[in-house]
Design an enzyme around this catalytic site. Structure first.
Site, PDB file in Angstrom:
ATOM      1  N   GLU A  51       0.843  -1.188   0.000  1.00  0.00           N
ATOM      2  CA  GLU A  51       0.000   0.000   0.000  1.00  0.00           C
ATOM      3  C   GLU A  51       0.882   1.243   0.000  1.00  0.00           C
ATOM      4  O   GLU A  51       0.392   2.347   0.099  1.00  0.00           O
ATOM      5  CB  GLU A  51      -0.937  -0.016   1.201  1.00  0.00           C
ATOM      6  CG  GLU A  51      -0.248   0.040   2.535  1.00  0.00           C
ATOM      7  CD  GLU A  51      -1.256  -0.002   3.684  1.00  0.00           C
ATOM      8  OE1 GLU A  51      -1.525  -1.123   4.137  1.00  0.00           O
ATOM      9  OE2 GLU A  51      -1.746   1.042   4.106  1.00  0.00           O
ATOM     10  N   HIS A  61      -2.950 -11.032  11.286  1.00  0.00           N
ATOM     11  CA  HIS A  61      -2.372  -9.747  10.879  1.00  0.00           C
ATOM     12  C   HIS A  61      -2.055  -8.985  12.164  1.00  0.00           C
ATOM     13  O   HIS A  61      -2.900  -8.910  13.067  1.00  0.00           O
ATOM     14  CB  HIS A  61      -3.375  -8.970  10.018  1.00  0.00           C
ATOM     15  CG  HIS A  61      -2.961  -7.544   9.823  1.00  0.00           C
ATOM     16  ND1 HIS A  61      -1.742  -7.195   9.290  1.00  0.00           N
ATOM     17  CD2 HIS A  61      -3.573  -6.371  10.127  1.00  0.00           C
ATOM     18  CE1 HIS A  61      -1.630  -5.875   9.250  1.00  0.00           C
ATOM     19  NE2 HIS A  61      -2.732  -5.358   9.762  1.00  0.00           N
ATOM     20  N   CYS A  68      -3.479  -3.630   4.056  1.00  0.00           N
ATOM     21  CA  CYS A  68      -2.548  -4.689   4.509  1.00  0.00           C
ATOM     22  C   CYS A  68      -2.895  -6.060   3.932  1.00  0.00           C
ATOM     23  O   CYS A  68      -2.337  -7.072   4.353  1.00  0.00           O
ATOM     24  CB  CYS A  68      -2.555  -4.766   6.030  1.00  0.00           C
ATOM     25  SG  CYS A  68      -2.221  -3.196   6.789  1.00  0.00           S
TER      26      CYS A  68
HETATM   27  N1  CAA Z   1       0.399   0.640  30.813  1.00  0.00           N
HETATM   28  C1  CAA Z   1      -0.156  -0.444  30.206  1.00  0.00           C
HETATM   29  N2  CAA Z   1      -1.160  -0.343  29.276  1.00  0.00           N
HETATM   30  C2  CAA Z   1      -1.575   0.904  28.940  1.00  0.00           C
HETATM   31  C3  CAA Z   1      -1.034   2.058  29.531  1.00  0.00           C
HETATM   32  C4  CAA Z   1       0.006   1.890  30.508  1.00  0.00           C
HETATM   33  N3  CAA Z   1       0.560   2.942  31.102  1.00  0.00           N
HETATM   34  N4  CAA Z   1      -1.664   3.128  28.990  1.00  0.00           N
HETATM   35  C5  CAA Z   1      -2.550   2.649  28.093  1.00  0.00           C
HETATM   36  N5  CAA Z   1      -2.504   1.309  28.075  1.00  0.00           N
HETATM   37  C6  CAA Z   1      -3.267   0.391  27.229  1.00  0.00           C
HETATM   38  C7  CAA Z   1      -4.717   0.772  27.035  1.00  0.00           C
HETATM   39  O1  CAA Z   1      -5.522   0.305  28.106  1.00  0.00           O
HETATM   40  C8  CAA Z   1      -5.028   0.079  25.714  1.00  0.00           C
HETATM   41  O2  CAA Z   1      -5.206  -1.300  25.935  1.00  0.00           O
HETATM   42  P1  CAA Z   1      -6.565  -2.028  25.470  1.00  0.00           P
HETATM   43  O3  CAA Z   1      -6.657  -1.839  23.980  1.00  0.00           O
HETATM   44  O4  CAA Z   1      -6.383  -3.450  25.852  1.00  0.00           O
HETATM   45  O5  CAA Z   1      -7.674  -1.336  26.160  1.00  0.00           O
HETATM   46  C9  CAA Z   1      -3.727   0.217  24.945  1.00  0.00           C
HETATM   47  O6  CAA Z   1      -2.711   0.507  25.907  1.00  0.00           O
HETATM   48  C10 CAA Z   1      -3.733   1.345  23.921  1.00  0.00           C
HETATM   49  O7  CAA Z   1      -4.161   2.504  24.546  1.00  0.00           O
HETATM   50  P2  CAA Z   1      -5.181   3.493  23.826  1.00  0.00           P
HETATM   51  O8  CAA Z   1      -6.300   2.720  23.217  1.00  0.00           O
HETATM   52  O9  CAA Z   1      -5.524   4.582  24.759  1.00  0.00           O
HETATM   53  O10 CAA Z   1      -4.207   4.024  22.673  1.00  0.00           O
HETATM   54  P3  CAA Z   1      -4.454   5.140  21.593  1.00  0.00           P
HETATM   55  O11 CAA Z   1      -5.860   5.644  21.636  1.00  0.00           O
HETATM   56  O12 CAA Z   1      -3.387   6.153  21.734  1.00  0.00           O
HETATM   57  O13 CAA Z   1      -4.238   4.396  20.209  1.00  0.00           O
HETATM   58  C11 CAA Z   1      -4.285   2.801  18.488  1.00  0.00           C
HETATM   59  C12 CAA Z   1      -4.031   3.043  19.977  1.00  0.00           C
HETATM   60  C13 CAA Z   1      -5.762   3.052  18.165  1.00  0.00           C
HETATM   61  C14 CAA Z   1      -3.949   1.354  18.155  1.00  0.00           C
HETATM   62  C15 CAA Z   1      -3.379   3.773  17.651  1.00  0.00           C
HETATM   63  O14 CAA Z   1      -2.031   3.485  17.879  1.00  0.00           O
HETATM   64  C16 CAA Z   1      -3.660   3.737  16.156  1.00  0.00           C
HETATM   65  O15 CAA Z   1      -4.542   4.458  15.649  1.00  0.00           O
HETATM   66  N6  CAA Z   1      -2.882   2.913  15.388  1.00  0.00           N
HETATM   67  C17 CAA Z   1      -3.050   2.816  13.940  1.00  0.00           C
HETATM   68  C18 CAA Z   1      -4.290   2.039  13.534  1.00  0.00           C
HETATM   69  C19 CAA Z   1      -4.165   0.541  13.805  1.00  0.00           C
HETATM   70  O16 CAA Z   1      -3.092   0.006  13.993  1.00  0.00           O
HETATM   71  N7  CAA Z   1      -5.334  -0.155  13.777  1.00  0.00           N
HETATM   72  C20 CAA Z   1      -5.350  -1.603  13.963  1.00  0.00           C
HETATM   73  C21 CAA Z   1      -6.540  -2.255  13.295  1.00  0.00           C
HETATM   74  S1  CAA Z   1      -6.555  -1.788  11.539  1.00  0.00           S
HETATM   75  C22 CAA Z   1      -5.374  -2.833  10.845  1.00  0.00           C
HETATM   76  O17 CAA Z   1      -5.002  -3.819  11.421  1.00  0.00           O
HETATM   77  C23 CAA Z   1      -4.801  -2.434   9.512  1.00  0.00           C
HETATM   78  C24 CAA Z   1      -3.443  -1.830   9.755  1.00  0.00           C
HETATM   79  O18 CAA Z   1      -2.436  -2.526   9.758  1.00  0.00           O
HETATM   80  C25 CAA Z   1      -3.357  -0.386   9.986  1.00  0.00           C
END
Ligand code: CAA
Length: 408
Positions: free
Chosen positions: A83, A240, A115
């Site tokens: 991609e 994935h 992906c």
């Molecule tokens: N200690 C331990 N854990 C902690 C923590 C700490 N101090 N602080 C936060 N966490 C945990 C949270 O509880 C959460 O865990 P859960 O999901 O089990 O609840 C985890 O860390 C992540 O925290 P947030 O959800 O608050 O994180 P965020 O809102 O900043 O973003 C994300 C996380 C959405 C994955 C972001 O990184 C993102 O947008 N990534 C890109 C999109 C992506 O990867 N999507 C995946 C599905 S799509 C796909 O698979 C296609 C692809 O390849 C892109």
């Protein structure tokens, strides 16, 4: 009767630099536990302006052909799933075709569905072989991507870069895919996308996790129906892996499908069942994903490399599940069988030496590379040695609107 077609050779190649997640956490003022435990990532591979989808694809493919003693003349189809291609029209695959010196009697193209591109290439190659059109030749399918969300974004800790090359053949040495248990799923959603004008992906992160899990449900049902005992039969589950924690969420979804309802942390016994099952079937093969980060189309196959380098012997002739998800969205769930002698090829597919030779980038260096990459497509001349690179194939700039590659 011969085994069904599948993966006969497999190799990874990636960039020379990486960022330590603890360094990124401290630069962003985030508790490192969020990246290390919350997302499950330890490091992420970062490409310099001279390392692109073409150089990584060609490197991975050369390793797969050489490491598994495959003559390039045997390749009759070359597909690159990506991609993050380098041109709106010209496929990465045709650059790779020349760089590898493949025969002109070869079908060559690029697949794109976030992906999912490499899984699309893998199943298309299996169909090509099954139709008889391959006439004994093999397909080379390469997943190559650079995951870029931009500095200071929520997606930043889920970046990465790398390529996985696989040779697909009849009587495969590593993994055969059961053509009767390949399930598909498609739904138009805006969970993650990259408009033509942007180098960086846009993501509705939490929604994308939900879309991934819905796609897993749909594709698994299409592949195996309403089974409640599939996990008990499998030797491993491969997913994935945009970030390691996602594989846990996916495994939870599979178990919930089998048990007919949601599992909660508040219910100790069923949660222990989930964590035990995850530790046995999925967690052991997520080490490379944690070290390299999201490589988009290749990330499922990176988990397969990790499994084969560690457990090809103990899982010989056992069935495993594979799930590929591409945002937007498209997905496939299928069942494969590990080759009886797959363990013999451990050394050829293990990227441990490459990873040990990588250089840790400071956050300043990383940010400079990201900014420099924004201008790389139009730079006339790039010097790989200025990024500490030598001894490989590199992108060295664009002249008369044509990308230039050179071995140093
Ligand atoms: N200690 C331990 N854990 C902690 C923590 C700490 N101090 N602080 C936060 N966490 C945990 C949270 O509880 C959460 O865990 P859960 O999901 O089990 O609840 C985890 O860390 C992540 O925290 P947030 O959800 O608050 O994180 P965020 O809102 O900043 O973003 C994300 C996380 C959405 C994955 C972001 O990184 C993102 O947008 N990534 C890109 C999109 C992506 O990867 N999507 C995946 C599905 S799509 C796909 O698979 C296609 C692809 O390849 C892109």
């Amino acid at each position: 009767m011969s085994n069904p077609a599948g993966i006969d050779a497999l190799a990874f190649a990636g960039p020379a630099g990486f960022v330590e997640m603890t360094d990124l956490a401290s630069a962003r003022g985030v508790d490192p536990g969020k990246y290390l435990k919350g997302l499950g990532q330890r490091r992420m591979a970062i490409a310099s302006p001279c390392e692109d989808t073409v150089t990584m694809a060609a490197d991975a493919a050369a390793r797969a052909l050489h490491g598994f003693d495959i003559d390039p003349a045997e390749i009759g189809t070359l597909i690159v799933g990506t991609e993050t291609g380098v041109d709106h029209s010209k496929p990465v695959a045709v650059y790779v075709h020349e760089l590898l010196g493949l025969d002109q009697r070869c079908r060559t193209f690029e697949t794109k569905h976030a992906c999912y591109g490499a899984m699309a290439g893998l199943t298309a190659s299996i169909d090509w072989i099954g139709s008889g059109r391959a006439r004994g030749r093999k397909a080379l399918v390469i997943a190559s991507d650079i995951a870029r969300y931009g500095l200071n974004t929520a997606g930043e800790p889920t970046q990465g870069a790398g390529a996985v090359a696989m040779v697909v053949s009849e009587n495969p040495r590593l993994l055969s895919i059961d053509p009767t248990r390949i399930g598909d799923y498609t739904r138009q959603v805006m969970d993650f996308w990259r408009p033509l004008y942007s180098k960086y992906a846009f993501a509705d992160g939490h929604y994308s996790i939900q879309c991934y899990l819905d796609a897993l449900t749909g594709a698994r049902q299409d592949a195996v129906g309403e089974r409640s005992d599939l996990l008990a039969e499998l030797g491993a589950c491969l997913y994935h892996v945009p970030f390691v924690k996602m594989a846990f969420k996916a495994h939870q979804r599979q178990l919930e499908m089998e048990r007919g309802g949601p599992l909660s942390k508040d219910h100790n016994e069923s949660w222990r069942l989930l964590t035990d099952s995850y530790q046995r079937l999925a967690a052991p093969w997520l080490g490379l994903n944690a070290e390299i980060g999201n490589i988009y189309t290749g990330s499922l196959f990176l988990a397969l490399i990790d499994l084969l380098r560690q457990a090809a012997e103990s899982l010989a002739d056992r069935e495993v599940s594979l799930f590929s998800y591409g945002s937007g969205c498209g997905a496939t769930f299928c069942i494969g069988r590990i080759g009886e002698d797959a363990a013999r090829w451990r050394e050829a597919l293990d990227p441990a030496d490459q990873l040990a030779a990588r250089r840790r980038l400071s956050i300043d260096e990383y940010e400079t590379l990201i900014t420099a990459t924004e201008q790389a497509d139009t730079a006339d001349q790039l010097d790989p040695s200025s990024y500490g690179l030598n001894g490989g194939l590199y992108y060295v700039g664009t002249r008369d609107h044509c990308r230039q590659y050179s071995r140093s």
